[in-house]
Scaffold this motif. Structure first.
Motif, PDB file in Angstrom:
ATOM      1  N   SER A  39       0.821  -1.212   0.000  1.00  0.00           N
ATOM      2  CA  SER A  39       0.000   0.000   0.000  1.00  0.00           C
ATOM      3  C   SER A  39       0.850   1.256   0.000  1.00  0.00           C
ATOM      4  CB  SER A  39      -0.932   0.000   1.220  1.00  0.00           C
ATOM      5  OG  SER A  39      -0.166  -0.083   2.411  1.00  0.00           O
ATOM      6  N   TYR A  40       2.070   1.138   0.552  1.00  0.00           N
ATOM      7  CA  TYR A  40       2.944   2.306   0.605  1.00  0.00           C
ATOM      8  C   TYR A  40       3.832   2.405  -0.630  1.00  0.00           C
ATOM      9  CZ  TYR A  40       6.173  -1.315   2.252  1.00  0.00           C
ATOM     10  OH  TYR A  40       6.904  -2.460   2.368  1.00  0.00           O
ATOM     11  N   THR A  41       3.679   1.450  -1.545  1.00  0.00           N
ATOM     12  CA  THR A  41       4.471   1.460  -2.770  1.00  0.00           C
ATOM     13  C   THR A  41       3.563   1.779  -3.948  1.00  0.00           C
ATOM     14  OG1 THR A  41       5.968  -0.200  -1.886  1.00  0.00           O
ATOM     15  CG2 THR A  41       5.997   0.134  -4.266  1.00  0.00           C
ATOM     16  N   SER A  42       3.923   2.756  -4.730  1.00  0.00           N
ATOM     17  CA  SER A  42       3.127   3.127  -5.896  1.00  0.00           C
ATOM     18  C   SER A  42       3.502   2.240  -7.071  1.00  0.00           C
ATOM     19  CB  SER A  42       3.369   4.595  -6.238  1.00  0.00           C
ATOM     20  OG  SER A  42       2.632   4.957  -7.372  1.00  0.00           O
ATOM     21  N   THR A  43       2.515   1.599  -7.700  1.00  0.00           N
ATOM     22  CA  THR A  43       2.766   0.745  -8.858  1.00  0.00           C
ATOM     23  C   THR A  43       1.845   1.141  -9.997  1.00  0.00           C
ATOM     24  OG1 THR A  43       1.190  -0.925  -8.153  1.00  0.00           O
ATOM     25  CG2 THR A  43       3.482  -1.217  -7.441  1.00  0.00           C
ATOM     26  N   VAL A  44       2.306   0.901 -11.203  1.00  0.00           N
ATOM     27  CA  VAL A  44       1.495   1.149 -12.391  1.00  0.00           C
ATOM     28  C   VAL A  44       1.746   0.032 -13.392  1.00  0.00           C
ATOM     29  CG1 VAL A  44       1.496   3.660 -12.148  1.00  0.00           C
ATOM     30  CG2 VAL A  44       3.281   2.552 -13.495  1.00  0.00           C
ATOM     31  N   ARG A  46      10.083  10.576 -13.478  1.00  0.00           N
ATOM     32  CA  ARG A  46       9.778   9.481 -12.560  1.00  0.00           C
ATOM     33  C   ARG A  46      10.557   8.251 -13.016  1.00  0.00           C
ATOM     34  NH1 ARG A  46       3.652   8.156 -11.574  1.00  0.00           N
ATOM     35  NH2 ARG A  46       3.665   7.892 -13.828  1.00  0.00           N
ATOM     36  N   CYS A  77       2.377   4.434 -19.488  1.00  0.00           N
ATOM     37  CA  CYS A  77       1.355   3.930 -18.566  1.00  0.00           C
ATOM     38  C   CYS A  77       0.024   3.677 -19.280  1.00  0.00           C
ATOM     39  CB  CYS A  77       1.144   4.909 -17.419  1.00  0.00           C
ATOM     40  SG  CYS A  77       2.638   5.225 -16.465  1.00  0.00           S
ATOM     41  N   ARG A  97       7.141  -0.824 -10.124  1.00  0.00           N
ATOM     42  CA  ARG A  97       7.144  -0.153  -8.830  1.00  0.00           C
ATOM     43  C   ARG A  97       7.867   1.177  -9.005  1.00  0.00           C
ATOM     44  NH1 ARG A  97       9.664  -3.716  -5.689  1.00  0.00           N
ATOM     45  NH2 ARG A  97       7.776  -4.615  -4.812  1.00  0.00           N
ATOM     46  N   ILE A  98       7.223   2.267  -8.644  1.00  0.00           N
ATOM     47  CA  ILE A  98       7.791   3.601  -8.839  1.00  0.00           C
ATOM     48  C   ILE A  98       8.703   3.955  -7.667  1.00  0.00           C
ATOM     49  CG2 ILE A  98       7.268   6.047  -9.175  1.00  0.00           C
ATOM     50  CD1 ILE A  98       4.545   5.174 -10.264  1.00  0.00           C
ATOM     51  N   GLU A 133      -1.093   9.585 -16.843  1.00  0.00           N
ATOM     52  CA  GLU A 133       0.096   9.448 -16.001  1.00  0.00           C
ATOM     53  C   GLU A 133       1.368   9.708 -16.793  1.00  0.00           C
ATOM     54  OE1 GLU A 133       0.795   7.157 -12.772  1.00  0.00           O
ATOM     55  OE2 GLU A 133      -1.088   6.038 -12.773  1.00  0.00           O
ATOM     56  N   THR A 176      10.897   6.384  -5.129  1.00  0.00           N
ATOM     57  CA  THR A 176      10.561   7.652  -4.460  1.00  0.00           C
ATOM     58  C   THR A 176      11.323   8.823  -5.059  1.00  0.00           C
ATOM     59  OG1 THR A 176      12.225   7.147  -2.782  1.00  0.00           O
ATOM     60  CG2 THR A 176       9.931   6.556  -2.288  1.00  0.00           C
TER      61      THR A 176
END
Length: 749
Positions: free
Chosen positions: A64-69, A124, A86, A113-114, A91, A116
């Motif tokens: 949940s704390y990791t942004s994925t696309v 990004r 994306c 996985r994006i 995005e 930080t």
């Protein structure tokens, strides 16, 4: 909560630890007979980016704390990196270094996985954590040996960085330096790939093997399967009497075809008379391919899969077997042929005031060519005018109507680009022997206008008849792109009249006014190309969204069923409607069919365009290879910060790199789109005439390098000699140079 939701809820619960498939089945009490369905659900969750499979084949939640696309990986051809485009178009693209691609290859659909932190260019960046969908079914490349008893393939596609190992027993006895096509048989965790050779295409430097490689790597089928050929073989060579009974008999009318000199598949014919009220009565008669290619048949399945014919310099890869495309479906002269005819009554200002669509039978009175008609109408060629004197009044009437139709389109704001197309002639061995600028005369414009009018008329007819249909849409450009184009215009002292925003979208007439303003100037080319790139790509759809470029409310492709599947499908739909067979249940089924056919045909079209463009560029590079060291007159076609593209009179385009402009230190001026010398103040900009020397050609990269004649010293040309001898991957980390091809697909209409 359904089964899929329950599985996802468990994997995302606090007590869950990553488990393998069998372990998950045990914990969730999934019966062994449901293993396949259970696995499919997990695959769906992976494809949606909700979970992923670890390297140890365990299913894990996306933190949940990791942004994925999710998106498509697009690798850079000359640098060990790429970007993920994306799935969510809003995005920003994500930078992926070569080391962070895992086992993904170019164009694979991936879960990312994006990170930080952003990279040095403030993009990004991220890591590929899972390949969701493999794109590269077949890879083409060159066999080489790196270690004793180990064979490898270096892909022709420089966007695929991975070398592919090939076991000797799976090499089909291919030799070192052979170009081969192979299937991937294994992906490993460290990014290495293993494959098996399925075809040996020829030697590396063979032009034929290069073309075959392009065709195969774009997944273009050349051979028809036996079932399709057998079905085609059962079709009669001539029209039978029982096929004519329910059709309008037009065999006594003056109907004829106008096509290119080399054309063999004639899918459209035309007729024109004057009505009693002075209006024009235009007939467009299209081959009724659907009479022979029926729904669900092997021929239909094959045509659907191919989507379109592919037109290459040395061959045509047809959508349908030759017996149909050049035989019973082709509107050859002096033989009966089945057609769908649309008659349009057109007023003096170009408005279609009435129309009629019918099933028909015709007998073309002549096979005319663009060249011959141009000679008659433009040069009044005595011999041809005498030979075809019975149709000369009709041809003059057609020229008159075409001008009226063109003027009407221009008044409503249709955008009319005028990019030159290439004409490439090859010898019997398929080698290019002549390249020239294709000439478009009055006859080309006649047929173009008539087909455009027929396509608009049929699309509007289908819309108001509420028929399940395949429309050809060209949506209005995105506000961001058109705003950027307007900013670009300001560099030339131009801009749109009026405010452009979401409440006041740009009208095609506004863009055409820009083209009219720069017509004949040195800036015309660069502005035209930038305008084109700001527009959306036309696509097929079951919804009618209009055609922005044509400024048309309704548009479709109706006129080429021999070579385009949407046209064939449209004929079938129209005939069902005309025959009263379009029941409510049938219409419900067809809505699903036209939706799938639209998406698939759009994909096939893009694939064919890539293939045609790549072969076209290959042919140009191969042709120019014989002229290394020779001088040419050229014009600057485009200027960039790394050099300038120049175009020869024959449409061949190449690059002059800024580092090879030795008389000064040149800097790129974005405001004026020019290269300016710091000391001597010499300026190069779009449209400038230059004298150039061909320095190098790279057939593998389909790249042509020129130098200015004044810079073409022996030392300079030797520099290119050394570059040629380098291994293909020696320059992999250099900045990518994008060659802007002006290739325009040779669709007749």
């Amino acid at each position: 909560m359904n089964r899929k939701e329950k599985i996802f809820a468990y994997i995302t619960s606090k007590e869950y630890i990553p488990l393998k498939l069998v372990e998950l089945m045990t914990v969730l009490d999934v019966p062994s007979e449901d293993k396949s369905a259970f696995s499919d659900i997990l695959d769906e969750l992976c494809a949606e980016g909700k979970i992923y499979i670890t390297k140890k084949e365990r299913y894990a939640m996306v933190s949940s704390y990791t942004s994925t696309v999710t998106g498509r990986l697009s690798c850079n051809a000359k640098g060990f990196f790429g970007f993920v485009i994306c799935d969510n178009a809003e995005e920003e693209d994500i930078f992926i270094s070569g080391d962070d691609m895992s086992d993904a290859l170019n164009n694979d659909k991936v879960l990312v996985r994006i990170d930080t932190d952003k990279n040095k260019s403030n993009h990004r960046q991220g890591h590929v954590i899972k390949v969701l969908e493999r794109y590269n079914k077949i890879i083409v490349g060159i066999i080489y040996k790196e270690k004793k008893d180990f064979l490898y393939v270096r892909p022709d596609n420089r966007q695929i960085y991975t070398k592919i190992s090939v076991p000797n027993e799976k090499s089909m006895n291919a030799g070192i330096g052979d170009r081969v096509a192979l299937n991937i048989i294994r992906y490993s965790e460290n990014g290495t790939v293993s494959g098996e050779v399925i075809s040996v295409l020829g030697e590396e430097k063979s032009l034929k093997s290069c073309i075959e490689g392009i065709i195969i790597s774009n997944d273009i089928s050349q051979e028809f399967n036996q079932e399709t050929l057998k079905e085609a073989g059962r079709i009669p060579d001539s029209v039978r009497e029982n096929q004519i009974v329910s059709r309008e008999d037009l065999r006594d009318m003056l109907i004829f075809t106008i096509d290119g000199d080399d054309a063999k598949d004639f899918d459209d014919a035309v007729s024109l008379t004057l009505a009693e009220n002075g209006n024009y009565y235009l007939g467009v008669h299209i081959a009724d391919v659907s009479e022979y290619v029926t729904d669900g048949s092997a021929l239909d399945n094959e045509a659907y899969a191919r989507g379109t014919s592919v037109y290459l310099a040395d061959r045509v890869i047809p959508m349908l077997p030759e017996k149909l495309s050049n035989g019973i479906c082709s509107l050859n002269p002096n033989v009966d042929r089945l057609t769908l005819s649309v008659f349009m009554e057109i007023s003096g200002n170009g408005t279609v005031v009435n129309h009629k669509l019918c099933k028909s039978v015709i007998c073309s009175k002549a096979r005319m060519t663009y060249n011959n008609v141009n000679l008659m109408l433009e040069e009044n060629n005595e011999e041809l005018c005498e030979k075809y004197k019975y149709m000369l009044p009709t041809l003059h009437l057609m020229e008159e109507l075409a001008k009226i139709l063109n003027n009407r389109r221009a008044k409503r704001g249709a955008i009319q680009f005028d990019f030159p197309e290439s004409s490439i002639k090859v010898n019997e061995e398929g080698e290019p022997v002549e390249i020239s600028k294709e000439v478009r005369g009055v006859s080309n414009k006649i047929i173009e206008e008539f087909m455009l009018t027929a396509n608009e008329t049929i699309a509007e007819y289908a819309f108001w008849s509420e028929i399940p249909f395949i429309y050809r849409n060209h949506e209005a450009p995105a506000l961001e792109k058109i705003t950027a184009f307007n900013d670009f215009l300001r560099h030339f002292g131009l801009s749109f009249k009026g405010k452009i925003d979401r409440d006041n979208p740009v009208h095609p007439k506004t863009l055409q006014q820009v083209l009219d303003c720069v017509s004949g100037t040195t800036e015309e080319r660069i502005i035209s190309y930038n305008m084109l790139h700001s527009l959306m790509k036309a696509q097929y759809s079951e919804e009618n969204l209009g055609h922005f470029g044509l400024a048309a409310k309704f548009y479709c492709h109706f006129t080429s069923p021999i070579r385009r599947y949407p046209d064939l499908a449209i004929h079938r739909l129209l005939k069902e409607f005309l025959d009263g067979r379009l029941t409510e249940n049938r219409a419900a089924y067809l809505k699903t069919y036209v939706s799938a056919a639209s998406r698939h045909s759009s994909d096939c079209e893009v694939n064919a365009e890539h293939t045609e463009r790549d072969v076209d560029d290959l042919m140009k590079t191969a042709y120019m290879s014989r002229f290394i060291g020779q001088s040419f007159d050229a014009n600057v076609a485009n200027v960039t910060n790394f050099g300038m593209f120049v175009e020869l009179e024959n449409t061949v385009e190449g690059l002059i790199r800024v580092e090879n402009m030795t008389d000064d230190y040149y800097e790129y001026n974005e405001m004026t789109n020019s290269l300016e010398g710091r000391r001597k103040k010499r300026v190069y900009t779009t449209g400038d005439p230059v004298r150039v020397v061909l320095a190098n050609t790279d057939i593998m990269l389909r790249q042509i390098d020129f130098v200015l004649e004044k810079d073409s010293s022996g030392a300079m040309l030797k520099k290119f000699d050394k570059t040629i001898k380098k291994e293909p991957y020696d320059n992999i980390k250099k900045t990518k140079i994008i060659k802007k091809s002006k290739y325009k697909r040779k669709n007749k209409r």
